[in-house]
Write a protein that holds these residues in place. Structure first.
Motif, PDB file in Angstrom:
ATOM      1  N   LEU A  15      -2.444   4.607   3.812  1.00 14.95           N
ATOM      2  CA  LEU A  15      -2.193   3.549   2.830  1.00 14.95           C
ATOM      3  C   LEU A  15      -1.576   4.120   1.554  1.00 14.95           C
ATOM      4  O   LEU A  15      -0.651   3.529   0.973  1.00 14.95           O
ATOM      5  CB  LEU A  15      -3.507   2.819   2.509  1.00 14.95           C
ATOM      6  N   GLY A  16      -2.079   5.278   1.111  1.00 13.75           N
ATOM      7  CA  GLY A  16      -1.525   5.913  -0.083  1.00 13.75           C
ATOM      8  C   GLY A  16      -0.074   6.297   0.111  1.00 13.75           C
ATOM      9  O   GLY A  16       0.767   6.097  -0.784  1.00 13.75           O
ATOM     10  N   ALA A  19       2.047   3.104   0.034  1.00 12.34           N
ATOM     11  CA  ALA A  19       2.140   2.551  -1.324  1.00 12.34           C
ATOM     12  C   ALA A  19       3.120   3.341  -2.179  1.00 12.34           C
ATOM     13  O   ALA A  19       3.982   2.773  -2.862  1.00 12.34           O
ATOM     14  CB  ALA A  19       0.751   2.537  -1.971  1.00 12.34           C
ATOM     15  N   LEU A  22       6.695   2.842  -0.902  1.00  9.26           N
ATOM     16  CA  LEU A  22       7.207   1.514  -1.279  1.00  9.26           C
ATOM     17  C   LEU A  22       7.706   1.504  -2.716  1.00  9.26           C
ATOM     18  O   LEU A  22       8.780   0.969  -3.023  1.00  9.26           O
ATOM     19  CB  LEU A  22       6.109   0.453  -1.120  1.00  9.26           C
ATOM     20  N   ALA A  23       6.913   2.094  -3.610  1.00 10.25           N
ATOM     21  CA  ALA A  23       7.299   2.127  -5.024  1.00 10.25           C
ATOM     22  C   ALA A  23       8.581   2.927  -5.214  1.00 10.25           C
ATOM     23  O   ALA A  23       9.487   2.519  -5.960  1.00 10.25           O
ATOM     24  CB  ALA A  23       6.161   2.731  -5.859  1.00 10.25           C
ATOM     25  N   SER A 124       5.547   9.821  -7.907  1.00  9.18           N
ATOM     26  CA  SER A 124       5.271   9.500  -6.503  1.00  9.18           C
ATOM     27  C   SER A 124       5.318  10.773  -5.661  1.00  9.18           C
ATOM     28  O   SER A 124       4.529  10.949  -4.732  1.00  9.18           O
ATOM     29  CB  SER A 124       6.280   8.475  -5.979  1.00  9.18           C
ATOM     30  N   VAL A 181       2.063  -4.996  -4.228  1.00  8.88           N
ATOM     31  CA  VAL A 181       1.380  -4.314  -3.110  1.00  8.88           C
ATOM     32  C   VAL A 181       1.271  -2.822  -3.411  1.00  8.88           C
ATOM     33  O   VAL A 181       0.214  -2.208  -3.236  1.00  8.88           O
ATOM     34  CB  VAL A 181       2.147  -4.544  -1.791  1.00  8.88           C
ATOM     35  N   ALA A 182       2.370  -2.239  -3.894  1.00  6.36           N
ATOM     36  CA  ALA A 182       2.392  -0.793  -4.162  1.00  6.36           C
ATOM     37  C   ALA A 182       1.399  -0.405  -5.249  1.00  6.36           C
ATOM     38  O   ALA A 182       0.626   0.543  -5.092  1.00  6.36           O
ATOM     39  CB  ALA A 182       3.804  -0.363  -4.556  1.00  6.36           C
ATOM     40  N   VAL A 183       1.392  -1.145  -6.367  1.00  3.53           N
ATOM     41  CA  VAL A 183       0.520  -0.774  -7.474  1.00  3.53           C
ATOM     42  C   VAL A 183      -0.945  -1.055  -7.137  1.00  3.53           C
ATOM     43  O   VAL A 183      -1.840  -0.287  -7.517  1.00  3.53           O
ATOM     44  CB  VAL A 183       0.944  -1.477  -8.781  1.00  3.53           C
ATOM     45  N   ALA A 185      -2.416  -0.992  -4.084  1.00  2.27           N
ATOM     46  CA  ALA A 185      -2.901   0.035  -3.158  1.00  2.27           C
ATOM     47  C   ALA A 185      -3.022   1.394  -3.848  1.00  2.27           C
ATOM     48  O   ALA A 185      -3.979   2.148  -3.611  1.00  2.27           O
ATOM     49  CB  ALA A 185      -1.959   0.124  -1.961  1.00  2.27           C
ATOM     50  N   THR A 186      -2.048   1.693  -4.717  1.00  2.32           N
ATOM     51  CA  THR A 186      -2.082   2.978  -5.430  1.00  2.32           C
ATOM     52  C   THR A 186      -3.316   3.075  -6.309  1.00  2.32           C
ATOM     53  O   THR A 186      -4.016   4.097  -6.310  1.00  2.32           O
ATOM     54  CB  THR A 186      -0.815   3.148  -6.299  1.00  2.32           C
ATOM     55  N   TRP A 187      -3.604   2.032  -7.065  1.00  2.03           N
ATOM     56  CA  TRP A 187      -4.760   2.055  -7.970  1.00  2.03           C
ATOM     57  C   TRP A 187      -6.065   2.121  -7.184  1.00  2.03           C
ATOM     58  O   TRP A 187      -7.004   2.838  -7.567  1.00  2.03           O
ATOM     59  CB  TRP A 187      -4.738   0.825  -8.878  1.00  2.03           C
TER      60      TRP A 187
END
Length: 515
Positions: A15-16, A19, A22-23, A124, A181-183, A185-187
């Protein structure tokens, strides 16, 4: 300094990775997605296409200024907080760009979008490296490399399709769901893995000088071709400002206790050689990525979507081979990989230098397909070389500076390729036109055939001039492609200026620096 967090595993790692990728993809996509939409945007906002180019320039200038600030900002605010804030602000700026009712507001929002986009790419990369075990650093860089190199090619295709089938604001609206979605999952995954922060003083003089020389350089590169380069007082003043500003910036940053940009990284032989090789190679690559669709659309009758399709297959081999390269990069000297990439780029550009106006779709696409192999082995070894042996706190600064050099070189490459294309086309047009005379049997026959189809003599000559134009710009594109192929062969020597480091150690050091 606090203990480094352990690498991620399983679903959290997957997932990381998604994410962060994607960003990065969203960010890089925005450097090229608006290019093919400029006529539609200019028309809707009631401005000329020349004025509309500021939509591209404004993003590029702001992005180039903020990229090298990543190291300083990271030390002050932490990698995770800075990355999350950058993505959130990028989403807001994208939404505002889509809503902009005037060119002035759109340019202002593009400046904001470019400025907050700067830290996203280097962070990233460092966050992704920190997510993987040291032994798998090559795989992490491989994943990151795919998103960074394929996105500029996908941008025009996606931008053309959206503009043709929906409307131009959607090239910005699509960033909203992707970014959220990116932010999110990242957080969720990285908020407990924040890096240490330090209350560093603000290097105001260094920051001001950076804004001045980078801003002047980017505007000069973007506007030089339209304003006839140094035949324009404006371009000359911008060039002088960039040179003087850069000289003062270098002197100040090397003597400042807390510089806003860590130029001392260039004292490391492998950092400056890999940065130089990447800059020259990426500038050449990107200049040709811009030139090919321009030629197809202006002189081969392709639509924006069709031209994008010619470039689209570049991702196929890149996506297939990059994971393999990532798994084997620790076994091979990165200089060998880079040499292979440059030879493939040279082959691809040589194939393009043989194009003619009768080239069918397969002929045009074959070099693009082969180019995917070069992309797979191009980015990873040079990034590995640039980050090898760096201490943890220097990774974001090194990544920011490395990517700043790469992106600035892309601007140089675009300006040089399109200017050479125009100049060589003028030369070829004059040479071809010298043979189009009233005493030339082929010319007489062609004019007679056109007039037999109902064209007036004036219309026949205009049609013949268009044919000469088409041939001249094709020959000119061939010249640029051939010169680029030769340059890639010569660039192999730059790669071998780097010190011979074992790739396993390089990859582990890069990962260690991120942990």
């Amino acid at each position: 300094m606090s203990a480094s967090p352990a690498p991620l595993s399983g679903g959290r790692l997957a997932l990381g990775t998604i994410a962060l990728s994607l960003a990065t993809f969203m960010n890089v996509l925005d450097t090229s997605i608006a290019n093919v939409s400029l006529p539609a945007i200019a028309g809707d906002l009631g401005v000329s296409p020349d004025q509309g180019t500021w939509i591209i320039t404004s993003f590029g200038v702001a992005n180039a200024i903020s990229l090298p600030l990543t190291g300083w900002l990271t030390q002050r605010y932490g990698q995770v907080r800075l990355f999350a804030a950058s993505v959130l602000l990028f989403i807001v700026a994208s939404f505002l760009c889509a809503l902009a009712p005037t060119l002035g507001l759109l340019i202002a929002f593009r400046v904001l979008q470019g400025a907050v986009a700067g830290p996203m790419i280097p962070l990233s990369q460092s966050l992704l490296l920190a997510s993987y075990p040291k032994a798998k650093a090559g795989s992490a860089l491989a994943i990151w490399g795919i998103t960074t190199l394929v996105a500029p090619v996908v941008g025009p295709l996606l931008g053309g399709w959206i503009t043709d089938n929906i409307s131009w604001p959607w090239i910005f609206y699509i960033n909203v769901p992707v970014g959220l979605v990116a932010v999110g999952a990242t957080w969720l995954i990285y908020r407990t893995r924040e890096t240490p922060t330090f209350k560093l003083p603000i290097d105001a003089v260094g920051l001001a000088l950076l804004v001045v020389w980078v801003g002047a350089l980017q505007v000069m590169l973007d506007k030089g071709k339209d304003l006839d380069w140094f035949g324009s007082t404006q371009i000359t003043l911008l060039a002088v400002t960039a040179v003087v500003g850069f000289a003062l910036f270098v002197v100040w940053e090397l003597t400042e206790a807390h510089p806003v940009v860590d130029l001392r990284l260039f004292a490391r032989r492998n950092f400056w050689t890999s940065s130089l090789a990447m800059s020259l190679a990426y500038g050449t690559f990107f200049g040709n990525v811009v030139l090919l669709p321009l030629w197809l659309q202006q002189y081969m009758g392709y639509t924006a979507t069709q031209a994008g399709l010619v470039l689209a297959p570049v991702g196929a081999l890149a996506i297939l081979l990059t994971p393999v390269v990532g798994r084997t990069v620790h076994k091979v000297d990165p200089r060998h990989f880079a040499t292979g990439a440059f030879l493939v780029f040279a082959l691809v550009l040589y194939m393009r230098s043989r194009f003619n106006t009768s080239a069918d779709l397969w002929t045009l696409m074959l070099p693009t397909i082969i180019q995917g192999a070069a992309l797979a082995i191009f980015f990873i070894p040079l990034v590995t070389l640039s980050l090898a042996g760096l201490s943890p706190e220097r990774i974001p600064a090194a990544s920011g500076l490395f990517n700043f050099a790469r992106i600035t070189a892309g601007s140089f490459g675009t300006s040089i390729a399109t200017t050479l294309w125009d100049h060589r086309a003028t030369l070829h047009h004059a040479q071809l036109a010298a043979h189009v005379t009233g005493s030339d049997p082929a010319t007489v026959a062609a004019l007679a055939a056109m007039q037999a189809r109902g064209l007036t003599p004036e219309q026949s000559y205009a049609q013949l001039n268009r044919v000469v134009d088409q041939q001249a710009f094709m020959l000119s594109a061939n010249d640029v492609f051939f010169a680029s192929a030769v340059l890639f062969v010569l660039l192999i020597a730059v790669v071998w200026l780097a010190r011979p480091v074992h790739s396993a150690a390089s990859a582990r050091d890069a990962a260690a620096g991120a942990h």
